[in-house]
Design an enzyme around this catalytic site. Sequence first.
Site, short mmCIF file in Angstrom:
data_model
loop_
_atom_site.label_atom_id
_atom_site.label_comp_id
_atom_site.label_asym_id
_atom_site.label_seq_id
_atom_site.Cartn_x
_atom_site.Cartn_y
_atom_site.Cartn_z
CE1 TYR A 128 9.43 85.91 -64.27
CE2 TYR A 128 11.22 85.97 -62.68
CZ TYR A 128 10.66 86.40 -63.86
OH TYR A 128 11.33 87.29 -64.65
CB CYS A 160 23.56 81.79 -59.32
SG CYS A 160 24.34 83.24 -58.64
CG ASN A 198 21.46 79.15 -57.27
OD1 ASN A 198 21.21 80.34 -57.15
ND2 ASN A 198 20.53 78.25 -57.54
N GLY A 199 22.78 80.95 -54.52
CA GLY A 199 22.17 81.22 -53.23
C GLY A 199 22.70 82.50 -52.62
N GLY A 220 20.39 83.69 -65.14
CA GLY A 220 21.38 84.76 -65.01
C GLY A 220 21.93 85.15 -66.35
#
Length: 587
Positions: free
Chosen positions: A335, A93, A193-194, A119
């Site tokens: 990344y 996310c 997000n998570g 995303g």
Amino acid sequence: MAAAAVAVAAAAAATTAAANLQTLSTQPQKTHSFISKTPYQKPLLTLSKTLPSTSSLSKTLFTSLSNNPISTVITSNNHTPDQDLDEKPREECGVVGIYGDQEASRLCYLALHALQHRGQEGAGIVTNNDNVLHSVTGVGLVSEVFNQSKLDQLPGDSAIGHVRYSTAGASMLKNVQPFVTRYRYGSVGVAHNGNLVNYEELRVKLEENGSIFTTSSDTEVVLHLIAISKARPFFLRIVEACGKLEGAYSMVFLTEEKLVAVRDPYGFRPLVMGRRSNGAVVFASETCALDLIEATYEREVAPGEVIVVDRTGIESSLCLMKHVVPKACIFEHIYFALPNSVVFGRSVYESRRKFGEILATEAPADCDVVIAVPDSGVVAALGYAMKAGVPFQQGLIRSHYVGRTFIEPSQKIRDFGVKLKLSPVRAVLEGKRVVVVDDSIVRGTTSSKIVRLLKEAGAKEVHMRISSPPIIASCYYGVDTPSSEELISNRMRVEEIRDFIGCDSLAFLPIDSMKEFMGTDSENYCYACFSGKYPVLPTGKVKRVGDFLDDGLSGSIDSFDEGWIHGTKNEVGKTINSVKKEDEAVA
């Protein structure tokens, strides 16, 4: 040359976003004085100012419009190119929050473009206009979900936005955020997000007490906890709810009056704060989103911090949650994040360049040319080439135009998915000893295909260098990784992996060297995917991949066991430790 290619790609993305907005009407910017009147305060351990309690129930509404732009395409082999190439761990996310700008929805749209790499399966925006929350969500890329007519339905000077990655599913649309709900004190929207490691435990308790869930996302638990809280005012509801959460969460909330940003005590996932020249406050997962909308980066939202913004200014900055040593996700620097972002206070570009230099020093190879697996391996490859004194060239060209589906010829083409996305440059490779730098190896299948592709293009030798340590464990904190059994580094020694992928030599970034580069901050990062040591152990039944229970499929929850761990916290810890001992025995 690689840097230029990255710059061209970034410029193309910005041009695409601008083209989508060129016909949008531009309204005069409204300058808010609250920022200068109430300057930002550093995190406090206690409430810096008593907020006025809500004296009456405000009648609020929200409107919602969902859009699914993905067309139904029938393919001969029902094949997806991502299955062959994108076996990388995927960040799930990206979030955005904007307060105090009449162009909030359009700015949020552009910021989501900048976070598209976090995303690609769904996107949504919620705005507040005259105490009414408006919502548009859809499946697909940001540019597919939103157009001028959709953004016209999102008026207001405050907004939150979300992009998500998820597993595929027919009912995935219901899980696209931000979520909006109405409870007895008004309406609230949330973008998260998570991943919550105690999600199932909380959901079961809530359902036993009468809560009804409409999605299979762990984020909905947060909304239920806020709704049942008796704390006043609103931000204390958030604090009370977050006190019951375990795992990773960087969230932005939008109500009729406030924008709230919160980050978990460990700070697993990034969240930054900035301002535009007109005083508008912006929150985003990465600084690249601030750059695109011309917001100035100020700082990170601190782990365990709650920031509340309304028309009187930044009302409070709190650290009311338990104090722990931060454990930021190291993979953001390997990344996930864009190279032009500053994440956890560090330049992502500089981290990756240094990782490449470390590889050149500790794992040199006699070579004629250094190439990268684009795009995530480019900066590390540049660092390797500069340190080794060997030319860097583009030996692999990535196609950015491969869709979600394609038609494969009836006569099967070997490594078809990889060849669609990566094309070798024979003039660079033929007769050369090649070092190819990639950011990680997950299952190893893609790496073997890349090595074969390079040798078929005439490479004399292929030496693979990986700018991360071996991945031996799954992530529970918002990253899509396979189960440990599927991770090649969890099953094989380095020499066995080298033999499997077919390269002439293979080396990973030593974890001790990585920590040495991170310096005094090294203890503030999470290395669980490399060590199997988890800062927060899962409880009960915890997902390994994604944030779905069943993604809307028919059948009971108990029938979906793939990718789950069963048992108590102690049992899970024993399982993890046994896996770790097996790894040490193999090593």
